[in-house]
Design an enzyme around this catalytic site. Structure first.
Site, mmCIF file in Angstrom:
data_model
loop_
_atom_site.group_PDB
_atom_site.id
_atom_site.type_symbol
_atom_site.label_atom_id
_atom_site.label_comp_id
_atom_site.label_asym_id
_atom_site.label_seq_id
_atom_site.Cartn_x
_atom_site.Cartn_y
_atom_site.Cartn_z
ATOM 1 N N ASP A 315 -1.741 7.707 3.264
ATOM 2 C CA ASP A 315 -3.179 7.921 3.048
ATOM 3 C C ASP A 315 -3.497 9.337 2.560
ATOM 4 O O ASP A 315 -4.639 9.636 2.214
ATOM 5 C CB ASP A 315 -3.949 7.656 4.350
ATOM 6 C CG ASP A 315 -3.978 6.167 4.683
ATOM 7 O OD1 ASP A 315 -3.784 5.338 3.775
ATOM 8 O OD2 ASP A 315 -4.190 5.832 5.867
ATOM 9 N N LYS A 342 -4.703 0.577 -2.899
ATOM 10 C CA LYS A 342 -5.530 1.098 -1.796
ATOM 11 C C LYS A 342 -7.012 0.886 -2.159
ATOM 12 O O LYS A 342 -7.324 0.054 -2.985
ATOM 13 C CB LYS A 342 -5.188 2.574 -1.534
ATOM 14 C CG LYS A 342 -3.783 2.768 -0.956
ATOM 15 C CD LYS A 342 -3.678 2.188 0.429
ATOM 16 C CE LYS A 342 -2.278 2.299 1.013
ATOM 17 N NZ LYS A 342 -2.154 1.527 2.263
#
Ligand code: S3P
Length: 435
Positions: A315, A342
């Protein structure tokens, strides 16, 4: 949103919102345990609220006690009620994928929907293994949401090796495993964040981890009431860790951050690049490790990022790309194709934004090469991706002129107070409303 170059550096202390990954799971597991659960440090981002609303829609009484504290009256493992309408997971992949696993074990039907971005993300990765367990779950023909779940399926246990390193897939299978006949055994080909395992243990489920093997025997949770403190989100802290690393004379202490070993990839990568990050004051909050991060300015050099660190930094790549863009020399990333699925295609969106800001980049199918340089000012599109918007806001502090970031309202997905926190430590970020 507009982010301005910074001239004066500060020494500051900061707290970040509670960990989003942990918060989703606490809401789910507390709802399934009977009794009263008081949860502190709940982040106020839209993603976690999508999960909270989903459980409220299934009859769980969840009340707000203060800004970051909620109280959940658990209904027990078989106590959820059928939702009256489709459950809207918003932008949250964790909500949709974990709920899919939990809902296939219920006696009622449910439909899971999401926003435009979530409706384009791959769901076959959870649908297929759940179907193998006997679940009655369907995606759209393209493998995306909405997901339609028919209740009353008889679930078999899963005994398999997980080839895709995904904590969301692993967690979906484990949640379904709570309702399956027999023991679920998963072998991870690569370690992923283990918040589900830690929390299931804390709530009293029969789950063990030995090396790469996770074993879950279904049964009721033994924990009947709890008081949980969610650690600060290391993925939110990452933006300010990079800011403090890149801004001369900056010194920053970020307090009470979750330092789960499977989330520390970005710290390792930044240290390889020359960053000065000290992790001090280790404590244990429930099943998770917590510490303070002390960061100060350090010049960075470009590196070849080891593929072994990709999953544990997954992330943090938008902000790591900003660090790489200010490092001396070339940074190379490969083995990170997951970034393309994502909240946005983070390789394409970051490469396009960096190019606009005068940085030399080259995209590959599964990564990027970035030549360190200086940010010009300009306008970039975050593509409605919260982490991309926050990453470019940090770039603005280091740019030669302001950076305007389009669609930055997406920041509310995970970190509504980001602009306030950035300004608190001396960065200069303004939302459009204030211009
Ligand atoms: C998450 C797992 C990761 C991460 C996501 C949150 C979680 O996704 O990117 O932001 O809470 O389990 P994958 O499991 O798909 O890698």
């Amino acid at each position: 949103m507009m982010s301005y170059p910074v001239s004066i550096a500060h020494a500051s202390t900061l707290c970040v919102p509670g960990d989003k990954s942990i918060a989703h799971r606490v809401v789910m597991l507390a709802s399934l345990a009977s009794g009263t659960h008081v949860i502190h440090g709940v982040p106020d981002g839209l993603d976690v609220w999508a999960t909270i609303r989903a459980f409220q829609a299934m009859g769980v009484l969840i009340t707000t006690i203060s800004d970051s504290c909620i109280c959940i009256q658990g209904v027990g493992q078989y106590g959820l009620s059928p939702p009256k309408s489709p459950i809207d997971c918003g932008n949250s992949g964790t909500t949709m994928r974990l709920l899919a696993g939990l809902l296939v074990g219920q006696s009622f039907d449910a439909v899971l929907t999401g926003d435009a971005s979530l409706s384009q993300r791959p769901m076959g990765r959870v649908v297929k293994p759940l179907q193998q367990m006997g679940a009655m779950i369907q995606s759209m023909p393209d493998g995306c949401a909405p997901l339609t779940i028919t209740g009353g399926a008889r679930l078999r246990n899963m005994q398999d090796t997980l080839l895709l390193p995904s904590a969301q897939v692993k967690s979906a299978i484990l949640l379904a495993g709570l309702y399956a006949e027999g023991t679920t055994t998963l072998i991870e080909s690569e370690p992923t964040r283990d918040h589900t395992e830690r929390l299931m243990k804390a709530f009293g489920y029969a789950i063990t981890t030995e090396g790469t093997t996770i074993t879950l025997t279904p049964g009721k949770p033994s924990c009947l009431s709890s008081e949980v403190q969610i650690p600060g989100d290391i993925s939110a802290a990452a933006f300010f860790v990079v800011a403090a690393t890149l801004i001369p004379k900056m010194q920053l202490c970020i307090k009470n951050v979750g330092v789960n070993p499977k989330r520390m990839g970005f710290v390792e990568i930044l240290r390889m690049m020359g960053a000065s990050i000290e992790i001090v004051n280790f404590r244990q909050w429930g099943g998770e490790r917590v510490a303070d991060l002390q960061v100060q300015y350090a010049p960075l050099i470009g590196v070849k990022i080891p593929t072994t660190l990709v999953t544990s930094a997954i992330d943090e790549f938008p902000i790591l790309f900003i660090a790489a863009a200010r490092a001396k020399g070339r940074t190379t990333l490969s083995g990170a194709g997951e970034l393309r699925v994502k909240e946005s295609d983070r390789i394409r969106v970051m490469a396009e934004g960096l190019t606009k800001l005068g940085i030399e980049v080259e995209q590959t199918t599964d990564g990027m090469q970035i030549e360190g340089g200086c940010f010009l000012g300009g306008e970039v599109d975050s593509a409605h991706d919260h982490r991309v918007a926050m990453a470019f806001a940090i770039a603005g502090a280091l740019a030669e002129a302001p950076i305007y970031i389009q669609h930055s309202e997406a920041i509310a997905t995970s970190f509504p107070a980001f602009i306030a926190s950035a300004n608190q430590i001396g960065l200069k970020v303004r939302s459009k409303a204030c211009q």
